[in-house]
Write an enzyme that holds these catalytic residues in place. Structure first.
Site, PDB file in Angstrom:
ATOM      1  N   GLU A 105     -10.385   3.502  -1.096  1.00  0.00           N
ATOM      2  CA  GLU A 105     -10.832   3.495   0.303  1.00  0.00           C
ATOM      3  C   GLU A 105     -11.328   4.858   0.773  1.00  0.00           C
ATOM      4  O   GLU A 105     -12.073   4.946   1.740  1.00  0.00           O
ATOM      5  CB  GLU A 105      -9.713   2.983   1.227  1.00  0.00           C
ATOM      6  N   GLU A 137      -1.484  -0.973  -3.994  1.00  0.00           N
ATOM      7  CA  GLU A 137      -2.626  -0.165  -3.552  1.00  0.00           C
ATOM      8  C   GLU A 137      -2.286   1.330  -3.577  1.00  0.00           C
ATOM      9  O   GLU A 137      -1.232   1.734  -3.104  1.00  0.00           O
ATOM     10  CB  GLU A 137      -2.987  -0.608  -2.135  1.00  0.00           C
ATOM     11  N   HIS A 168     -11.967  -1.970   2.190  1.00  0.00           N
ATOM     12  CA  HIS A 168     -11.070  -1.470   3.231  1.00  0.00           C
ATOM     13  C   HIS A 168     -11.790  -1.611   4.564  1.00  0.00           C
ATOM     14  O   HIS A 168     -13.007  -1.439   4.634  1.00  0.00           O
ATOM     15  CB  HIS A 168     -10.775   0.007   2.956  1.00  0.00           C
ATOM     16  N   GLU A 202     -15.295 -12.408  -1.418  1.00  0.00           N
ATOM     17  CA  GLU A 202     -14.399 -13.522  -1.105  1.00  0.00           C
ATOM     18  C   GLU A 202     -13.170 -13.176  -0.283  1.00  0.00           C
ATOM     19  O   GLU A 202     -12.475 -14.055   0.192  1.00  0.00           O
ATOM     20  CB  GLU A 202     -13.969 -14.196  -2.414  1.00  0.00           C
ATOM     21  N   ASP A 250       0.866  -1.186   0.000  1.00  0.00           N
ATOM     22  CA  ASP A 250       0.000   0.000   0.000  1.00  0.00           C
ATOM     23  C   ASP A 250       0.902   1.236   0.000  1.00  0.00           C
ATOM     24  O   ASP A 250       1.676   1.435   0.926  1.00  0.00           O
ATOM     25  CB  ASP A 250      -0.880  -0.031   1.261  1.00  0.00           C
TER      26      ASP A 250
HETATM   27 MG    MG Z   1      -4.893   1.539   1.971  1.00  0.00          MG
END
Ligand code: MG
Length: 373
Positions: free
Chosen positions: A250, A224, A300, A322, A197
């Protein structure tokens, strides 16, 4: 049934002038009804801002406090109330913090509806597709290699087969990032999935592509938020060129922002936070958009057990549900606020069958960490 009160409760573990890292503050809501049913919700946002949006007195027709808009209403009319809240807060809302506040209230309304009808929220959403959901665990890397190896061992000991790292300066120095990923890959072996991320840290498309090329050997599952939020052109080019799956979303609110994000940047994975995007109601629209654009929905989720329960109910009832994020925070707001916190069991999260969201709050934790100004 009528709504008789809406509480916006600000919780915080450190003092107001001390920093929070993750999961150490929260804004939870309780919607009280005249039948005695109480719904709970939360938003992972700025608690003080959200509290004001809920409690503020009306300035005019499209600038009203959300509490005032709900008092006297039937809590079962969720869709009508969602639209009433969006319309009534339009001047300060439509996106961002007002939608975060509406998300919390929407989740509480679904909780009331489930309790009223005597079914879990996932039944109200059309029925569960699964009894457990695979989870992945996120950690913020430390400066120390031994500490990172230890963190990763603890993640694997929980049965996780997918882990993510980000924050703590990751993304600022390519050589340091490569050294860290080498250590982590060594520790987890080649079969555990590993994602990173960047929290928008890579500067632009060209810079991001160079970094992707340098990190290709680590077999990353996804990257991310590699670029700053508004660089859709750069993100689209990266998605098309880098050969690694890209994720994000997010911080986005409502189907409108998600539609633009999906159409303009074509991410492989979309990550709405159910407590920010507009709640359970809006997640249904975003789930459908993700399907239309061929993106995987991996929400998120990093706050209290209320967020976790809302996410689990939603994902159980989504065909695409999932993979879920399971907080690794040791904050008492994650560990203890919800007495019957949905556990992580051998890398999976069981889907609960209690009515509504099924969460029981610990009044002692609320009392201890409640911010009273
Ligand atoms: Mg993040």
């Amino acid at each position: 049934m009528k709504i008789i009160d809406v509480e916006a409760i600000w919780l915080r573990v450190p003092a107001l002038d001390e920093p929070c890292e993750w999961g150490e503050d929260a804004l939870i809501v309780r919607i009280h009804t005249d039948t005695g049913l109480v719904g709970v919700g939360e938003t992972d946002s700025s608690p003080s801002v959200v509290k004001a949006l809920i409690e503020m007195p009306a300035s005019h027709e499209t600038c009203q406090g959300l509490r005032q808009l709900l008092i006297g209403e039937n809590p079962l009319e969720i869709d009508r109330l969602w639209k009433k809240m969006v319309r009534g807060s339009e001047y300060v809302g439509r996106r961002g913090a007002a939608i975060h506040a509406i998300s919390a209230l929407d989740i509480a309304l679904w909780d009331i509806a489930g309790q009223h009808y005597g079914v879990p929220v996932h039944t109200l959403l059309g029925g569960k597709h699964r009894d457990r959901i695979a989870a992945y665990g996120t950690f913020i890397p430390k400066p120390d290699e031994t500490a990172n190896r230890q963190i990763v061992r603890e993640l694997l000991a929980q049965g996780l087969k997918s882990i993510k790292l980000g924050g703590g300066g990751f993304g600022e120095d390519l050589n340091a990032d490569k050294a860290l990923l080498k250590v982590i890959r060594e520790e987890i072996g080649k079969d555990v999935k590993l994602q990173i991320d960047l929290v928008g840290r890579w500067r632009n498309y060209a810079n991001a592509l160079t970094q992707c090329d340098a990190l290709r050997g680590f077999n990353l599952n996804w990257i991310e938020e590699p670029l700053p939020s508004d660089d859709s052109e750069g993100l689209l080019r990266l998605v098309q060129q880098c050969g690694i799956r890209v994720s994000g979303g997010e911080g986005l609110a409502t189907r409108h922002e998600f539609k633009a994000f999906l159409a303009e940047t074509r991410p492989a994975i979309v990550q709405p936070d159910i407590t920010r995007c507009g709640g359970i109601s809006e997640m249904r629209h975003i789930d459908e958009l993700a399907r239309q654009y061929g993106a995987q929905l991996v929400p998120h989720g990093f706050s209290t057990g209320i967020l976790l329960a809302a996410t689990v109910h939603f994902m159980a009832a989504s065909e695409a549900g999932e993979l879920i994020e399971y907080s690794q925070s040791d904050s008492p707001l994650f560990r203890n606020l919800v007495k019957n916190l949905i556990p992580l069991q051998n890398g999976h999260v069981p889907v609960p069958d209690r009515h509504g969201l099924g969460v029981e709050l610990d009044e002692g934790v609320i009392d201890r960490y409640r911010v009273r100004l």
